[in-house]
Design a protein around this motif. Structure first.
Motif, PDB file in Angstrom:
ATOM      1  N   LEU A  62      -5.361  28.175  21.670  1.00 38.20           N
ATOM      2  CA  LEU A  62      -5.587  29.034  20.511  1.00 38.20           C
ATOM      3  C   LEU A  62      -4.308  29.771  20.122  1.00 38.20           C
ATOM      4  O   LEU A  62      -3.972  29.883  18.944  1.00 38.20           O
ATOM      5  N   SER A  87      -1.631  27.918  17.997  1.00 37.56           N
ATOM      6  CA  SER A  87      -1.840  27.708  16.563  1.00 37.56           C
ATOM      7  C   SER A  87      -1.099  28.792  15.786  1.00 37.56           C
ATOM      8  O   SER A  87      -0.942  29.919  16.249  1.00 37.56           O
ATOM      9  N   VAL A 128     -10.029  26.825  14.255  1.00 38.45           N
ATOM     10  CA  VAL A 128      -8.963  27.483  13.488  1.00 38.45           C
ATOM     11  C   VAL A 128      -9.074  27.100  12.012  1.00 38.45           C
ATOM     12  O   VAL A 128      -8.961  27.954  11.129  1.00 38.45           O
ATOM     13  N   GLN A 144      -2.009  30.329  13.055  1.00 43.56           N
ATOM     14  CA  GLN A 144      -2.878  31.389  12.564  1.00 43.56           C
ATOM     15  C   GLN A 144      -3.256  32.396  13.642  1.00 43.56           C
ATOM     16  O   GLN A 144      -3.453  33.565  13.364  1.00 43.56           O
TER      17      GLN A 144
END
Length: 177
Positions: free
Chosen positions: A45, A48, A155, A50
């Protein structure tokens, strides 16, 4: 004719800049909370663009990403599990116990405790295991691999959520980018 071409080019440029803005949306600092210990999930996570500001120790932020899972037995899985449990018990644990469950993974994005986006993914798993194996509980390798495979879709789904977009715009307005 030239006016139409320039108009089309300008419109195309505008559409690509909007798409680039959606891809470039970066969430502000977010606290990561999970019901299972997985550094691989956190790392994937965090890698990523974002969710680059996600952290396990940022307790002061009002934004939280809570990742949890539950196993929901299927109708056929309940009957098969009961039968195989009786057989396994009568063989003193030599025969395996067969279970069929839906693994439901929930990503809950919260602001001040209020859920802004709750996204669930579901996959069916059948397992045959000895009564004495996996004493600690938790997810096996196949289940964990599936959990890790959901991060990219999560995401993408989070970026498309209108409430999250509004939240990021408001955060950028008040606190800068």
């Amino acid at each position: 004719m030239k006016g139409m071409i320039f108009g089309a080019l300008a419109l195309t440029g505008l559409m690509t800049s909007v798409a680039a803005q959606e891809q470039a949306m970066v969430l502000p600092p977010v606290l990561f909370v999970s019901t299972f210990d997985s550094t691989e999930l956190f790392d994937k996570l965090k890698s990523s663009q974002q969710l680059g500001n996600i952290d396990k120790e940022n307790l002061g932020t009002p934004l939280r990403l809570v990742v949890s899972y539950k196993l929901q037995p299927t109708a056929g899985g309940t009957a098969a599990g009961l039968t195989s449990a009786i057989l396994a018990g009568s063989s003193l644990g030599i025969l395996p116990v067969v279970t069929n469950n839906d693994l439901v993974l929930t990503y809950d994005f919260r602001v001040h405790g209020k859920s802004v986006s709750r996204i669930e993914y579901r996959e069916n798993f059948t397992q045959a295991q000895n009564m004495y194996s996996n004493q600690l509980g938790g997810l096996d390798k196949d289940s964990m691999a599936w959990v890790l495979s959901t991060t990219d879709k999560f995401v993408a789904d989070l970026v498309q959520n209108q409430e999250v977009k509004t939240l990021v715009e408001e955060y950028s307005f008040y606190f800068g980018s």
